[in-house]
Each structure stands twice: as C-alpha cells, then as structure tokens.
Write a protein that holds these residues in place. Structure first.
Motif, short mmCIF file in Angstrom:
data_model
loop_
_atom_site.label_atom_id
_atom_site.label_comp_id
_atom_site.label_asym_id
_atom_site.label_seq_id
_atom_site.Cartn_x
_atom_site.Cartn_y
_atom_site.Cartn_z
N SER A 151 -40.67 22.75 -99.65
CA SER A 151 -41.38 23.43 -98.56
C SER A 151 -42.79 23.81 -98.97
O SER A 151 -43.48 24.51 -98.24
N THR A 172 -35.19 23.37 -97.65
CA THR A 172 -35.60 24.55 -98.40
C THR A 172 -34.43 25.52 -98.49
O THR A 172 -33.51 25.44 -97.68
N LYS A 175 -39.36 30.56 -94.28
CA LYS A 175 -40.61 30.45 -95.03
C LYS A 175 -41.63 29.51 -94.39
O LYS A 175 -42.83 29.65 -94.58
#
Ligand code: NAP
Length: 213
Positions: free
Chosen positions: A8, A30, A35
């Motif tokens: 990511s 991820t 995020k």
C-alpha cells in the motif's frame, strides 16, 4: 488485466495509478485497508483488501512491500493464490542499517538475491524482477530530455511471465532489457543502491538507467 498489488506504499500506489490509467483493474493488498482510503477516493475503480484477497483477484500479482517482510507477505497471500501467476517483484533487500556515504546496505550477498529466495520459497509463482531500480515517481510514463526511453532491466525463470511484464513496461514507456533467469537478480537488485547514491549525496532523484547499444 486484473492486477493484485501486495502493498500500500509509494510503489503500490504509483503502479496502481499507472495500471488504472492504462485500463487495468487493481486491488491493493494491505493489513489495513483504511490506510489507503484517500488514495482510493482519488483513484476510482480501485479497491483495497487483504493480501490474500488481492492475490486471489490478480491474474498478475505485484509484490511491493518492504524487502525484509516479502516472504511473510507472500505467505499471508497464500502459495495457492500465487501458483501459476506472473508476480512482478519490485522489492529490494535493504537492511535496517543506515546507508554509508550514500550507499545502502543489503541483507543479501552478491551470490544470492531476494528474488531467488522468493522463487525458492514459492516455486509455483512465476517471479519477474522489475521496477526495483527506479524511484516510484518515475515508474509510469516518465519524461526525459529528447524523449528518450529509459531501460528496465528484468529477469525471471518463466518466459511467458516476462512477456506479460514486458507488455506493461511498453505501456508505461520503458524499453525492456531481459537479463535472463532469476540469478540475474543478483545484479539487478544492487542497481537500487546505484540509483539511490545521487539522491542521498545530492538530493537528485530524477534519473533512470538506459542501456546504450
Ligand atoms: N519507494 C520507491 O521509490 C521504490 C523504488 C523501487 C523499489 N522499491 C522497493 O519496493 C518495495 C516497496 O517500497 P515502498 O516504498 O512502496 O514501501 P515500503 O515502505 O518499503 O513498504 C510498505 C509496505 O510494506 C508492508 N509492510 C511493512 N512491514 C510489514 C510487516 N511487518 N508485515 C507485513 N507487511 C509489512 C506494508 O504493509 P501494510 O500496507 O499492511 O502497512 C506496506 O504495504 C520495497 O521493497 C522497496 O525497496 C521502492
């Protein structure tokens, strides 16, 4: 093509954006999909999921995580989800120790490489080293003086997998130099050290390699 990107960070996001621009579908893998919510909002059509879900989605998989955790991430993705698929290995075996006079430290030796270790641990996956020796900002359709095409050095044991990766490199504006089997990663991975030296010494990060013939 359906592409599952394991990672990511900066590389995952740059390659993901490039793939979307060229009409591919993308799932980022991820541990924490929240995020990348901002990136997902800016890049319609992409999704985030677990490493295993991203690997399962991809007809082609891209490994874009910290080198020291590459084996763990592939294990989380699952050997069966990777089996038979081309896996672009963007990683570098960068050690935790700081660079010395701008020269990064690696946790491999010149008689070994991270990609060979990955290929040994996941024999069903068809690894191709690529994108490891250029900064993420230059990975997709970079512009250089005189319209020159930079060279991406690649290697891997499977010819068909290298052909698929060559197709993406064409779309991304690179000429491909195929350096042969997995052992060539012993030479390609250290190009990352060379690429980073002008950056660490003089804050110059906008170059790429070209093979002159
Ligand atoms: N940055 C560049 O310009 C560049 C250029 C060429 C090659 N590379 C190479 O490409 C790879 C990716 O680089 P990057 O800069 O994008 O990101 P990075 O900071 O090296 O790695 C970020 C990724 O590593 C994963 N990660 C970190 N620790 C982990 C752990 N303990 N367990 C599982 N996953 C973990 C993170 O997963 P989560 O999403 O779950 O946090 C994240 O997706 C590296 O190997 C790097 O050497 C980087």
């Amino acid at each position: 093509m359906k592409v599952g990107i394991l990672g990511s960070g900066a590389v995952a996001q740059s390659l993901g954006a490039g793939l979307l621009k060229h009409g591919h579908s993308v799932v980022l893998g991820t541990r924490d999909p929240a995020k990348v919510s901002v990136w997902l909002n800016e890049h319609g059509g992409a999704k985030a999921a677990s490493f295993a879900e991203a690997a399962a989605f991809g007809e082609l998989v891209i490994l874009a995580v910290k080198g020291s955790v590459a084996v763990d991430v592939l294990r989380s993705a699952g050997a069966s989800e990777l089996a038979g698929k081309p896996v672009i290995d963007t990683t570098n075996p960068i050690a935790d120790a700081p660079p010395v006079n701008g020269v990064l430290k690696f946790f491999t030796s010149l008689d070994d490489s991270l990609m060979e270790r990955l290929q040994r641990d996941f024999p069903g996956a068809r690894f191709v080293k690529a994108f490891s020796s250029v900064g993420n900002a230059l990975m997709v359709n970079p512009k250089f003086g005189g319209g020159q095409k930079p060279t991406m050095f690649i290697c891997g044991n499977d010819e068909a997998a290298k052909q698929s990766v060559g197709g993406i490199l064409d779309q991304f504006g690179w000429e491909t130099a195929d350096l042969g089997k997995a052992e060539a990663a012993r030479a390609i991975e250290p190009l990352c050290m060379l690429w980073c030296i002008p950056g660490f010494l003089r804050n110059e990060w906008t170059h790429a390699f070209k093979l002159l013939r």
